[in-house]
Motif scaffolding. Structure first.
Motif, PDB file in Angstrom:
ATOM      1  N   PRO A  59       0.929  -1.138  -0.116  1.00  0.00           N
ATOM      2  CA  PRO A  59       0.083  -0.279   0.351  1.00  0.00           C
ATOM      3  C   PRO A  59       0.857   1.491  -0.334  1.00  0.00           C
ATOM      4  O   PRO A  59       0.234   2.478  -0.350  1.00  0.00           O
ATOM      5  N   CYS A  60       2.385   1.097   0.982  1.00  0.00           N
ATOM      6  CA  CYS A  60       2.581   2.482   0.501  1.00  0.00           C
ATOM      7  C   CYS A  60       3.447   2.562  -0.447  1.00  0.00           C
ATOM      8  O   CYS A  60       3.289   3.827  -0.940  1.00  0.00           O
ATOM      9  N   LEU A  61       4.008   1.235  -0.962  1.00  0.00           N
ATOM     10  CA  LEU A  61       4.132   1.324  -2.473  1.00  0.00           C
ATOM     11  C   LEU A  61       3.707   1.953  -3.584  1.00  0.00           C
ATOM     12  O   LEU A  61       3.883   2.890  -4.298  1.00  0.00           O
ATOM     13  N   LEU A  62       2.031   1.540  -3.743  1.00  0.00           N
ATOM     14  CA  LEU A  62       1.648   2.396  -4.871  1.00  0.00           C
ATOM     15  C   LEU A  62       0.939   4.288  -4.056  1.00  0.00           C
ATOM     16  O   LEU A  62       1.284   4.869  -5.205  1.00  0.00           O
ATOM     17  N   GLU A  63       1.013   3.947  -2.923  1.00  0.00           N
ATOM     18  CA  GLU A  63       0.692   5.589  -2.395  1.00  0.00           C
ATOM     19  C   GLU A  63       1.755   6.359  -3.024  1.00  0.00           C
ATOM     20  O   GLU A  63       1.740   7.117  -3.234  1.00  0.00           O
ATOM     21  N   LEU A  64       3.466   6.348  -2.517  1.00  0.00           N
ATOM     22  CA  LEU A  64       4.642   6.831  -3.049  1.00  0.00           C
ATOM     23  C   LEU A  64       4.245   7.127  -4.466  1.00  0.00           C
ATOM     24  O   LEU A  64       4.682   8.073  -5.277  1.00  0.00           O
ATOM     25  N   SER A  65       3.898   6.186  -5.048  1.00  0.00           N
ATOM     26  CA  SER A  65       4.298   6.362  -6.666  1.00  0.00           C
ATOM     27  C   SER A  65       2.609   7.069  -7.229  1.00  0.00           C
ATOM     28  O   SER A  65       3.442   7.365  -8.207  1.00  0.00           O
ATOM     29  N   ALA A  66       2.086   6.719  -6.659  1.00  0.00           N
ATOM     30  CA  ALA A  66       0.664   7.578  -6.924  1.00  0.00           C
ATOM     31  C   ALA A  66       1.295   9.191  -7.138  1.00  0.00           C
ATOM     32  O   ALA A  66       0.857  10.253  -7.734  1.00  0.00           O
ATOM     33  N   ARG A  67       2.290   9.430  -5.718  1.00  0.00           N
ATOM     34  CA  ARG A  67       2.218  10.916  -5.274  1.00  0.00           C
ATOM     35  C   ARG A  67       3.165  11.448  -5.544  1.00  0.00           C
ATOM     36  O   ARG A  67       3.223  12.526  -6.287  1.00  0.00           O
ATOM     37  N   THR A  68       3.954  10.569  -6.311  1.00  0.00           N
ATOM     38  CA  THR A  68       5.802  10.766  -7.240  1.00  0.00           C
ATOM     39  C   THR A  68       5.150  10.711  -8.291  1.00  0.00           C
ATOM     40  O   THR A  68       6.373  12.171  -9.305  1.00  0.00           O
ATOM     41  N   GLY A  69       4.633  10.204  -9.173  1.00  0.00           N
ATOM     42  CA  GLY A  69       4.540  10.411 -10.510  1.00  0.00           C
ATOM     43  C   GLY A  69       5.922   8.953 -11.063  1.00  0.00           C
ATOM     44  O   GLY A  69       5.590   8.791 -12.535  1.00  0.00           O
ATOM     45  N   LEU A  70       6.096   8.596 -10.339  1.00  0.00           N
ATOM     46  CA  LEU A  70       7.908   7.752 -10.636  1.00  0.00           C
ATOM     47  C   LEU A  70       7.307   6.560  -9.914  1.00  0.00           C
ATOM     48  O   LEU A  70       6.268   5.950  -9.095  1.00  0.00           O
TER      49      LEU A  70
ATOM     50  N   ALA B 244      17.482   5.654  -4.082  1.00  0.00           N
ATOM     51  CA  ALA B 244      17.079   5.080  -2.736  1.00  0.00           C
ATOM     52  C   ALA B 244      17.461   4.755  -1.049  1.00  0.00           C
ATOM     53  O   ALA B 244      18.254   5.731  -1.430  1.00  0.00           O
ATOM     54  N   LEU B 245      16.378   4.777  -0.354  1.00  0.00           N
ATOM     55  CA  LEU B 245      16.707   4.672   1.078  1.00  0.00           C
ATOM     56  C   LEU B 245      17.259   2.800   2.022  1.00  0.00           C
ATOM     57  O   LEU B 245      16.024   2.578   1.519  1.00  0.00           O
ATOM     58  N   PRO B 246      17.885   3.146   2.965  1.00  0.00           N
ATOM     59  CA  PRO B 246      17.825   1.623   3.201  1.00  0.00           C
ATOM     60  C   PRO B 246      16.595   1.511   4.199  1.00  0.00           C
ATOM     61  O   PRO B 246      15.511   2.446   4.336  1.00  0.00           O
ATOM     62  N   LEU B 247      15.782   0.288   4.209  1.00  0.00           N
ATOM     63  CA  LEU B 247      14.847  -0.356   5.175  1.00  0.00           C
ATOM     64  C   LEU B 247      15.756  -1.030   6.451  1.00  0.00           C
ATOM     65  O   LEU B 247      16.717  -1.856   5.875  1.00  0.00           O
TER      66      LEU B 247
ATOM     67  N   ILE C  48      13.377   0.731  -0.721  1.00  0.00           N
ATOM     68  CA  ILE C  48      13.160   1.096  -1.619  1.00  0.00           C
ATOM     69  C   ILE C  48      13.339   2.646  -2.134  1.00  0.00           C
ATOM     70  O   ILE C  48      14.335   3.253  -2.228  1.00  0.00           O
ATOM     71  N   ALA C  49      13.310   2.152  -3.614  1.00  0.00           N
ATOM     72  CA  ALA C  49      13.824   3.333  -5.010  1.00  0.00           C
ATOM     73  C   ALA C  49      12.731   3.907  -5.426  1.00  0.00           C
ATOM     74  O   ALA C  49      11.386   2.930  -5.467  1.00  0.00           O
ATOM     75  N   LEU C  50      13.469   5.082  -5.989  1.00  0.00           N
ATOM     76  CA  LEU C  50      12.026   5.742  -6.527  1.00  0.00           C
ATOM     77  C   LEU C  50      13.133   5.705  -8.165  1.00  0.00           C
ATOM     78  O   LEU C  50      13.959   6.261  -7.983  1.00  0.00           O
TER      79      LEU C  50
ATOM     80  N   LEU D  57       9.747   9.401   0.075  1.00  0.00           N
ATOM     81  CA  LEU D  57      10.765   8.727   0.095  1.00  0.00           C
ATOM     82  C   LEU D  57      10.879   7.959   2.027  1.00  0.00           C
ATOM     83  O   LEU D  57      11.265   7.038   2.112  1.00  0.00           O
ATOM     84  N   ALA D  58      11.691   9.664   2.139  1.00  0.00           N
ATOM     85  CA  ALA D  58      11.859   8.880   3.749  1.00  0.00           C
ATOM     86  C   ALA D  58      10.681   8.468   4.168  1.00  0.00           C
ATOM     87  O   ALA D  58      10.093   7.576   5.251  1.00  0.00           O
ATOM     88  N   GLU D  59       9.140   9.351   3.933  1.00  0.00           N
ATOM     89  CA  GLU D  59       8.494   9.209   5.087  1.00  0.00           C
ATOM     90  C   GLU D  59       7.379   7.310   4.135  1.00  0.00           C
ATOM     91  O   GLU D  59       7.442   7.203   5.047  1.00  0.00           O
ATOM     92  N   THR D  60       7.592   6.732   3.526  1.00  0.00           N
ATOM     93  CA  THR D  60       7.537   5.380   3.080  1.00  0.00           C
ATOM     94  C   THR D  60       8.472   5.062   4.230  1.00  0.00           C
ATOM     95  O   THR D  60       7.427   4.044   4.545  1.00  0.00           O
ATOM     96  N   ILE D  61       9.408   4.903   3.827  1.00  0.00           N
ATOM     97  CA  ILE D  61      10.177   4.181   4.519  1.00  0.00           C
ATOM     98  C   ILE D  61       9.941   4.008   6.062  1.00  0.00           C
ATOM     99  O   ILE D  61      10.168   3.393   6.715  1.00  0.00           O
ATOM    100  N   GLU D  62       9.758   5.028   6.694  1.00  0.00           N
ATOM    101  CA  GLU D  62       9.402   4.841   8.252  1.00  0.00           C
ATOM    102  C   GLU D  62       8.124   4.619   8.050  1.00  0.00           C
ATOM    103  O   GLU D  62       7.794   3.771   9.318  1.00  0.00           O
TER     104      GLU D  62
END
Length: 256
Positions: free
Chosen positions: A92-103, A209-212, A222-224, A244-249
């Motif tokens: 769900p977080c990946l989908l939201e991040l993708s929709a908000r960034t367009g990436l 990308a940032l580490p999990l 997770i990467a854009l 991206l940082a918010e998604t990681i958190e």
């Protein structure tokens, strides 16, 4: 005498179990494949899949839209179960991040040795340009050239990075550059001009990308990523790195 309702219920259970068994045998199947293998009407299979998904027995991939057994349905292989759980929590977080960034957003797992791409979410605006993006899922990405790999390296101890570099036979200059770059920038950045997967896209890309982490251990990243002609790294960093940082958190909280 068994009522029609009871008979219908038993038949539904039998059909559901048949689907679960097929997914256990084949790892991942689409609606068309399940329709063929079960001999049931597509509408019936679709209803069964929706019910199984709602009850948490199966997971539908973001990138390939195929069905797999969920983490709760997997037995015996704790590592595989953990990876599936990570995907389900992060989806769900990946989908939201993708929709908000367009990436495109990619999720990887790192087991201390290899980096595996687990899931990928492609925004609607880029789907026509990514006809084979689902083929990246399941591939092992380069630790020293991919943004996801560099993000993991930046969070590892130096002696661990040295061990991995020796195993991969990475030249000294490349290993130093990968680590120092990630620690200096605060994120992993893909090596320009280097393609880290066996499957190639028909265009060049850029990625950050940032580490999990979980319990103090690096478990993935997770990467854009995006077509190189859309934006430079600095633009994406300024616009979207905080997302991206918010998604990681959030993912780290969900898997804790």
């Amino acid at each position: 005498m068994v009522s029609k309702v009871e008979t219908g219920s038993v038949r539904s259970v039998e059909r559901a179990l048949a689907i679960v068994e097929l997914l256990g045998q084949h790892q991942a199947l689409g609606l068309e494949e399940l329709h063929y293998l079960t001999g049931l009407a597509k509408a019936t299979v679709s209803r069964m899949l929706l019910t199984l998904q709602e009850q948490g027995w199966i997971y539908r991939g973001l990138s390939d839209r195929r069905y797999r057994l969920s983490a709760r349905s997997l037995f015996g292989d704790s590592r595989q179960r953990f990876k599936r759980q990570l995907v389900e929590q992060a989806a769900p977080c990946l989908l939201e991040l993708s929709a908000r960034t367009g990436l495109v957003t990619d999720l990887s797992s790192f087991d201390g040795e290899c980096l595996e791409v687990l899931e990928s979410a492609v925004p609607a605006v880029l789907r026509k340009r990514y006809p084979s993006c689902s083929r990246i899922v399941g591939q092992h990405a380069s630790l020293f050239h991919s943004a996801m790999g560099k993000a993991c390296l930046g969070a590892l101890a130096r002696d661990e990075v040295e061990r991995l570099a020796e195993r991969e036979q990475v030249p000294l200059e490349a290993r130093q550059q990968a680590c120092e770059e990630s620690r200096y920038l605060g994120f992993g950045q893909r090596t320009e001009g280097h393609w880290e997967y066996p499957v190639r896209l028909p265009f060049l890309i850029r990625a950050v990308a940032l580490p999990l982490q979980a319990e103090g251990q690096v478990i993935g990243s997770i990467a854009l990523h995006w077509p190189r002609d859309l934006a430079c790294v600095e633009q994406v960093r300024n616009r979207h790195l905080w997302l991206l940082a918010e998604t990681i958190e959030q993912v780290q909280k969900d898997i804790a």
